[in-house]
Design a protein around this motif. Structure first.
Motif, PDB file in Angstrom:
ATOM      1  N   ALA A   1       0.829  -1.202   0.000  1.00 51.19           N
ATOM      2  CA  ALA A   1       0.000   0.000   0.000  1.00 51.19           C
ATOM      3  C   ALA A   1       0.865   1.254   0.000  1.00 51.19           C
ATOM      4  CB  ALA A   1      -0.925  -0.016   1.213  1.00 51.19           C
TER       5      ALA A   1
ATOM      6  N   ILE B   1       0.986   4.366  -2.780  1.00 49.53           N
ATOM      7  CA  ILE B   1       0.771   5.769  -2.428  1.00 49.53           C
ATOM      8  C   ILE B   1       1.973   6.600  -2.865  1.00 49.53           C
ATOM      9  CG2 ILE B   1       0.564   7.333  -0.464  1.00 49.53           C
ATOM     10  CD1 ILE B   1      -1.218   5.192   0.822  1.00 49.53           C
TER      11      ILE B   1
ATOM     12  N   ILE C   1       1.832   7.310  -6.508  1.00 49.85           N
ATOM     13  CA  ILE C   1       0.843   8.342  -6.858  1.00 49.85           C
ATOM     14  C   ILE C   1       1.424   9.722  -6.586  1.00 49.85           C
ATOM     15  CG2 ILE C   1      -1.389   9.323  -6.181  1.00 49.85           C
ATOM     16  CD1 ILE C   1      -2.246   6.374  -5.647  1.00 49.85           C
ATOM     17  N   GLU C   2       2.096   9.840  -5.444  1.00 51.58           N
ATOM     18  CA  GLU C   2       2.685  11.133  -5.082  1.00 51.58           C
ATOM     19  C   GLU C   2       3.798  11.517  -6.056  1.00 51.58           C
ATOM     20  OE1 GLU C   2       3.989  10.280  -1.188  1.00 51.58           O
ATOM     21  OE2 GLU C   2       2.095  10.817  -0.225  1.00 51.58           O
TER      22      GLU C   2
ATOM     23  N   TYR D   1       3.635  14.236  -8.651  1.00 49.75           N
ATOM     24  CA  TYR D   1       3.333  15.604  -8.241  1.00 49.75           C
ATOM     25  C   TYR D   1       4.532  16.321  -7.635  1.00 49.75           C
ATOM     26  CZ  TYR D   1      -1.467  14.365  -9.100  1.00 49.75           C
ATOM     27  OH  TYR D   1      -2.634  13.973  -9.707  1.00 49.75           O
TER      28      TYR D   1
ATOM     29  N   GLN E   1      -2.969  34.916  -9.859  1.00 46.84           N
ATOM     30  CA  GLN E   1      -3.856  35.010 -11.001  1.00 46.84           C
ATOM     31  C   GLN E   1      -4.647  36.318 -10.906  1.00 46.84           C
ATOM     32  OE1 GLN E   1      -5.668  31.257 -11.672  1.00 46.84           O
ATOM     33  NE2 GLN E   1      -4.976  31.495 -13.794  1.00 46.84           N
TER      34      GLN E   1
ATOM     35  N   ILE F   1       5.369  15.011   0.015  1.00 46.64           N
ATOM     36  CA  ILE F   1       4.596  15.878  -0.867  1.00 46.64           C
ATOM     37  C   ILE F   1       3.928  17.009  -0.089  1.00 46.64           C
ATOM     38  CG2 ILE F   1       2.472  14.491  -0.747  1.00 46.64           C
ATOM     39  CD1 ILE F   1       3.829  15.963  -3.981  1.00 46.64           C
TER      40      ILE F   1
ATOM     41  N   SER G   1       3.861  22.717  -4.290  1.00 42.69           N
ATOM     42  CA  SER G   1       2.655  23.233  -4.932  1.00 42.69           C
ATOM     43  C   SER G   1       2.960  23.838  -6.296  1.00 42.69           C
ATOM     44  CB  SER G   1       2.025  24.293  -4.038  1.00 42.69           C
ATOM     45  OG  SER G   1       1.057  25.009  -4.769  1.00 42.69           O
ATOM     46  N   PRO G   2       2.111  23.580  -7.289  1.00 42.55           N
ATOM     47  CA  PRO G   2       2.320  24.201  -8.603  1.00 42.55           C
ATOM     48  C   PRO G   2       2.160  25.724  -8.566  1.00 42.55           C
ATOM     49  CG  PRO G   2       0.566  22.548  -8.673  1.00 42.55           C
ATOM     50  CD  PRO G   2       0.982  22.682  -7.258  1.00 42.55           C
ATOM     51  N   ARG G   3       1.564  26.247  -7.517  1.00 39.67           N
ATOM     52  CA  ARG G   3       1.407  27.697  -7.410  1.00 39.67           C
ATOM     53  C   ARG G   3       2.697  28.376  -6.953  1.00 39.67           C
ATOM     54  NH1 ARG G   3      -4.409  29.075  -4.729  1.00 39.67           N
ATOM     55  NH2 ARG G   3      -5.691  28.009  -6.256  1.00 39.67           N
TER      56      ARG G   3
ATOM     57  N   GLY H   1      -4.730   4.104   2.235  1.00 37.15           N
ATOM     58  CA  GLY H   1      -4.152   5.193   3.022  1.00 37.15           C
ATOM     59  C   GLY H   1      -4.489   6.525   2.392  1.00 37.15           C
ATOM     60  N   MET H   2      -3.986   7.575   3.005  1.00 37.27           N
ATOM     61  CA  MET H   2      -4.297   8.913   2.502  1.00 37.27           C
ATOM     62  C   MET H   2      -3.040   9.631   2.045  1.00 37.27           C
ATOM     63  SD  MET H   2      -7.309  10.526   4.848  1.00 37.27           S
ATOM     64  CE  MET H   2      -7.625  11.818   3.642  1.00 37.27           C
ATOM     65  N   THR H   3      -3.216  10.551   1.126  1.00 35.40           N
ATOM     66  CA  THR H   3      -2.123  11.412   0.702  1.00 35.40           C
ATOM     67  C   THR H   3      -2.740  12.711   0.195  1.00 35.40           C
ATOM     68  OG1 THR H   3      -0.178  11.602  -0.692  1.00 35.40           O
ATOM     69  CG2 THR H   3      -2.022  10.388  -1.606  1.00 35.40           C
ATOM     70  N   GLN H   4      -1.957  13.454  -0.555  1.00 36.78           N
ATOM     71  CA  GLN H   4      -2.411  14.749  -1.047  1.00 36.78           C
ATOM     72  C   GLN H   4      -1.907  14.911  -2.467  1.00 36.78           C
ATOM     73  OE1 GLN H   4      -1.470  18.180   1.541  1.00 36.78           O
ATOM     74  NE2 GLN H   4       0.095  18.659   0.069  1.00 36.78           N
ATOM     75  N   ILE H   5      -2.791  15.388  -3.340  1.00 36.21           N
ATOM     76  CA  ILE H   5      -2.345  15.655  -4.709  1.00 36.21           C
ATOM     77  C   ILE H   5      -2.778  17.070  -5.073  1.00 36.21           C
ATOM     78  CG2 ILE H   5      -2.426  13.232  -5.425  1.00 36.21           C
ATOM     79  CD1 ILE H   5      -5.030  13.873  -6.882  1.00 36.21           C
ATOM     80  N   PHE H   6      -2.333  17.542  -6.243  1.00 36.30           N
ATOM     81  CA  PHE H   6      -2.672  18.894  -6.670  1.00 36.30           C
ATOM     82  C   PHE H   6      -3.610  18.833  -7.865  1.00 36.30           C
ATOM     83  CE2 PHE H   6       1.516  19.236  -4.666  1.00 36.30           C
ATOM     84  CZ  PHE H   6       1.234  20.176  -3.690  1.00 36.30           C
TER      85      PHE H   6
ATOM     86  N   ALA I   1      -5.921  23.675 -10.798  1.00 40.42           N
ATOM     87  CA  ALA I   1      -5.776  25.035 -10.297  1.00 40.42           C
ATOM     88  C   ALA I   1      -4.605  25.157  -9.319  1.00 40.42           C
ATOM     89  CB  ALA I   1      -7.071  25.474  -9.635  1.00 40.42           C
ATOM     90  N   GLY I   2      -3.965  24.031  -9.014  1.00 37.76           N
ATOM     91  CA  GLY I   2      -2.824  24.090  -8.113  1.00 37.76           C
ATOM     92  C   GLY I   2      -3.192  23.954  -6.653  1.00 37.76           C
ATOM     93  N   ARG I   3      -4.469  23.665  -6.400  1.00 42.56           N
ATOM     94  CA  ARG I   3      -4.885  23.489  -5.007  1.00 42.56           C
ATOM     95  C   ARG I   3      -4.505  22.094  -4.531  1.00 42.56           C
ATOM     96  NH1 ARG I   3     -10.356  26.095  -6.642  1.00 42.56           N
ATOM     97  NH2 ARG I   3     -10.323  24.215  -7.895  1.00 42.56           N
TER      98      ARG I   3
ATOM     99  N   VAL J   1      -6.627   6.756  -0.986  1.00 46.62           N
ATOM    100  CA  VAL J   1      -6.349   5.823  -2.071  1.00 46.62           C
ATOM    101  C   VAL J   1      -7.044   4.508  -1.743  1.00 46.62           C
ATOM    102  CG1 VAL J   1      -4.568   4.730  -3.435  1.00 46.62           C
ATOM    103  CG2 VAL J   1      -4.114   6.921  -2.348  1.00 46.62           C
TER     104      VAL J   1
ATOM    105  N   LYS K   1      -9.709  10.773  -9.039  1.00 51.32           N
ATOM    106  CA  LYS K   1      -8.934  10.145 -10.108  1.00 51.32           C
ATOM    107  C   LYS K   1      -9.261   8.657 -10.157  1.00 51.32           C
ATOM    108  CE  LYS K   1      -4.260  10.825 -11.797  1.00 51.32           C
ATOM    109  NZ  LYS K   1      -2.871  10.911 -11.355  1.00 51.32           N
TER     110      LYS K   1
ATOM    111  N   LEU L   1      -9.064   7.310  -6.361  1.00 53.70           N
ATOM    112  CA  LEU L   1      -8.651   8.361  -5.441  1.00 53.70           C
ATOM    113  C   LEU L   1      -9.900   9.150  -5.082  1.00 53.70           C
ATOM    114  CD1 LEU L   1      -5.852   7.478  -6.356  1.00 53.70           C
ATOM    115  CD2 LEU L   1      -5.184   9.852  -6.434  1.00 53.70           C
TER     116      LEU L   1
END
Lengths: 120, 212
Positions: free
Chosen positions: A3, A7, A10-11, A14, A35, A57, A80-82, B11-16, B19-21, B27, B179, B188
């Motif tokens: 698992a 994960i 996936i990260e 990014y 923006q 991440i 962050s992409p920002r 489990g959990m994670t974070q993606i963007f 808009a970049g948020r 998952v 996703k 996701l």
């Protein structure tokens, strides 16, 4: 595939390709994408890194600066992409992981001693 | 109710997002779920499909269970679940339900077993206030009054008290699918879902009240 591996994979897409090594006490210049209508521009924000939180991440840095006599702290998600860019301007020598004591100081006392043994 | 899918929380994670948020996501390893039985009005009195999930060794199952799975020629599965449907004609025995039934942006309901907290007291289970800890007070974590005295002479049913907390079925409604990875059977889902990592989840399209 465990698992945790799934994960991580996936990260992986990014993550930013390259981020500088940032330490607490460093002075950094962060390019923040702003923006306006449908126009994008980059606004620089410069200050001292007073804290680092989380890893991977979700890693963030807290950057403090004095703006027009008022202390401003912004928290940036490093990947962050920002955030267009992060540039280390100056390495600082500190003895704490969190420089919250800088909040109680003004003027000359907020200076962080420079160190020269780490590459910029 | 429409057909859902069984899955394991990874489990959990974070993606963007675009808009970049930063979006917090859970998952889920969803499916594939082979259809093990199709129930029809004639044979069972109602219409439903039964799906399996999770592979186990053959010796983990009993002969009746293996015999049941043999009818649909599926390999041994740990979990079996039914989804009641109006129409089962589109399903065929042995075919698998996979994560690509779901699309990005779709709303889903996620059911699972919540984390067990054991026998929990008033504060933890029902967010009661605690008594003063000092100044001679001996009332620290007690419930206070449970109702009136001689009339009615009993505690009303439903009075919130200490007891088992968690380890019960919980459904979180209207979560967004962020996703879909059909290749690896991953979903996701935005936000948190019940239970610990490794727990069994049922994911089905959201039931919107007032809409069929």
């Amino acid at each position: 595939m465990s698992a945790q591996d799934i994960i991580r994979s996936i990260e992986a897409e990014y993550y930013k390709k390259e981020t500088p090594e940032i330490y607490v006490g460093d002075t950094v210049r962060v390019g923040v994408i702003i923006q306006e209508g449908n126009k994008e521009r980059t606004q620089p924000y410069e200050g001292t890194v007073i804290a680092k939180r989380n890893g991977g991440i979700s890693a963030t840095i807290t950057v403090r600066r004095i703006f027009q006599g008022i202390g401003v702290e912004r928290v940036f998600l490093v990947h962050s992409p920002r955030i267009e860019s992060i540039k280390v301007i100056r390495r600082g020598r500190v003895r704490r992981a969190k420089l919250y004591y800088l909040r109680d100081r003004v003027g000359k006392a907020t200076r962080v001693k420079q160190r020269f043994d780490r590459k910029l | 109710m429409s057909v859902g899918i069984l899955g394991t929380k990874l489990g959990m994670t974070q993606i963007f997002d675009e808009a970049g948020r930063a979006v917090p996501v859970t998952v889920v390893q969803a499916g594939p779920c082979p259809i093990t039985q199709i129930k029809t009005k004639q044979t069972d009195g109602y219409t439903a499909i039964q799906v399996g999930f999770g592979s186990v060794k053959e010796k983990a199952l009993t002969l009746p269970e293996l015999g049941h799975l043999k009818k649909s020629e599926t390999s041994p599965v740990r979990h079996l679940q039914e989804f009641r449907l109006e129409d089962v004609s589109e399903f065929e025995l042995g075919h698998a339900i996979t994560a690509d039934r779901f699309s990005e942006g779709q709303l889903v309901d996620v059911s699972g077993t919540s984390m067990g907290r054991g026998f929990a007291g008033y504060q933890k289970r029902h967010n009661f206030k605690r008594g003063p800890m000092g100044h001679g007070s001996k009332n620290h974590r007690l419930p206070g009054s449970t109702g009136a005295g001689t009339t009615p002479g009993r505690v009303y049913p439903g009075k919130r008290m200490a007891g088992q907390m968690g380890n019960a079925q919980v459904t979180v409604r209207k979560l967004t699918v962020v996703k879909v990875d059909a290749e690896r059977n991953l979903l996701l889902i935005k936000g948190a879902v019940p239970g610990k990592s490794g727990g069994l989840l049922t994911i089905h399209p959201a039931t919107i009240v007032g809409k069929a």
